[in-house]
Design an enzyme around this catalytic site. Structure first.
Site, PDB file in Angstrom:
ATOM      1  N   LYS A  90      46.647  30.168  51.607  1.00  0.00           N
ATOM      2  CA  LYS A  90      46.123  30.963  50.490  1.00  0.00           C
ATOM      3  C   LYS A  90      46.653  32.391  50.595  1.00  0.00           C
ATOM      4  O   LYS A  90      46.497  33.048  51.633  1.00  0.00           O
ATOM      5  CB  LYS A  90      44.595  30.992  50.608  1.00  0.00           C
ATOM      6  CG  LYS A  90      43.860  30.564  49.356  1.00  0.00           C
ATOM      7  CD  LYS A  90      42.372  30.491  49.657  1.00  0.00           C
ATOM      8  CE  LYS A  90      41.566  30.589  48.400  1.00  0.00           C
ATOM      9  NZ  LYS A  90      40.124  30.597  48.680  1.00  0.00           N
TER      10      LYS A  90
HETATM   11  O1  G3P Z   1      36.610  31.062  47.430  1.00  0.00           O
HETATM   12  C1  G3P Z   1      36.736  31.829  46.310  1.00  0.00           C
HETATM   13  C2  G3P Z   1      35.605  31.741  45.302  1.00  0.00           C
HETATM   14  O2  G3P Z   1      35.299  30.414  45.020  1.00  0.00           O
HETATM   15  C3  G3P Z   1      34.434  32.613  45.634  1.00  0.00           C
HETATM   16  O3  G3P Z   1      33.316  32.384  44.829  1.00  0.00           O
HETATM   17  O4  G3P Z   1      30.971  32.845  44.183  1.00  0.00           O
HETATM   18  O5  G3P Z   1      32.064  34.265  45.945  1.00  0.00           O
HETATM   19  O6  G3P Z   1      32.706  34.465  43.536  1.00  0.00           O
HETATM   20  P1  G3P Z   1      32.208  33.553  44.614  1.00  0.00           P
END
Ligand code: G3P
Length: 220
Positions: free
Chosen positions: A83
């Site tokens: 990533k």
């Molecule tokens: O891993 C990246 C993403 O899915 C993070 O989600 O909820 O922290 O915005 P969030």
């Protein structure tokens, strides 16, 4: 749409993997830090639980550092997807790593223009963050729709991995928009099972049967 779990927690992964509906895993530095185990070790444990693409993020921010980290991380397991963030350096690193047949997930994508750059750099997938756009008053799902249309217009092979999905509704909307993959926390996957009519219907079926055959399924 393939379902990925957005977690580095091994208990959650074991539980969800046993359901047989998890196609892969995404992690990020915050999720790894929460588990308190260094990235290489934790990601290797994840690869032993889920047989599918496992995203592991580089923490360098310069091109050379990301390429070096990406090559190292890719050696952990054949299922690793490196990533890289959607920065100038991240796109350059993606371009180099992709040419070496290392699969890259370009993350922190918040606009169609950024997604176009990820595809041009040969990314295996791009991760647009739905929930974080909603957080600032924009319509996150609209971004998934826009990227899917642009990629399909030109036949880009880069897959759209809808990330930052915070609810079953987000998952369904991402699927409707044409995302190839949706990644979600364990809690959201678990919520996808729930429907009150399923519980009510099952309860009724079991009560009706037990009334007719109190002795059980074999009728003894
Ligand atoms: O891993 C990246 C993403 O899915 C993070 O989600 O909820 O922290 O915005 P969030």
């Amino acid at each position: 749409m393939r379902i990925f779990l957005d977690t580095a927690n091994l208990d959650e992964l074991r539980k969800a993997a046993a359901w047989g509906v998890v196609d892969g895993v995404t992690t990020n530095p915050s999720l790894i830090a929460k588990e308190g185990v260094p990235m290489a070790e934790q990601v290797a444990s994840i690869c032993a639980i889920v047989d599918g693409p496992i995203s592991a993020e580089v923490v360098a921010t310069d091109v050379e550092g990301m390429i070096r980290d990406g090559r190292e991380v890719a050696k952990i397991h054949p299922n690793i997807i490196v990533k890289c963030p959607l920065t100038r350096a991240g796109i350059q690193a993606c371009s180099t790593l992709s040419k070496e047949a290392i699969r890259v997930n370009v993350t922190l994508c918040f606009s169609p223009a950024q997604a176009l750059l990820a595809a041009k750099a040969g990314a295996w997938c791009v991760s647009p963050f739905v929930g974080r756009l909603d957080d600032i008053g924009l319509e996150g799902i609209g971004l998934i729709r826009d990227i899917c249309r642009i990629y399909s217009n030109y036949g880009f092979k880069t897959q759209v991995l809808a990330a930052s999905l915070r609810s079953p509704l987000h998952v369904v909307q991402a699927a409707e928009a044409g995302a190839h993959i949706g990644t979600m926390p364990f809690k959201v996957l678990d919520q996808m099972f729930n429907h009150p009519l399923t519980d009510k219907g099952l309860d009724q079926f079991l009560r009706d049967y037990a009334k007719a055959f109190p002795e059980g399924p074999a009728g003894q």
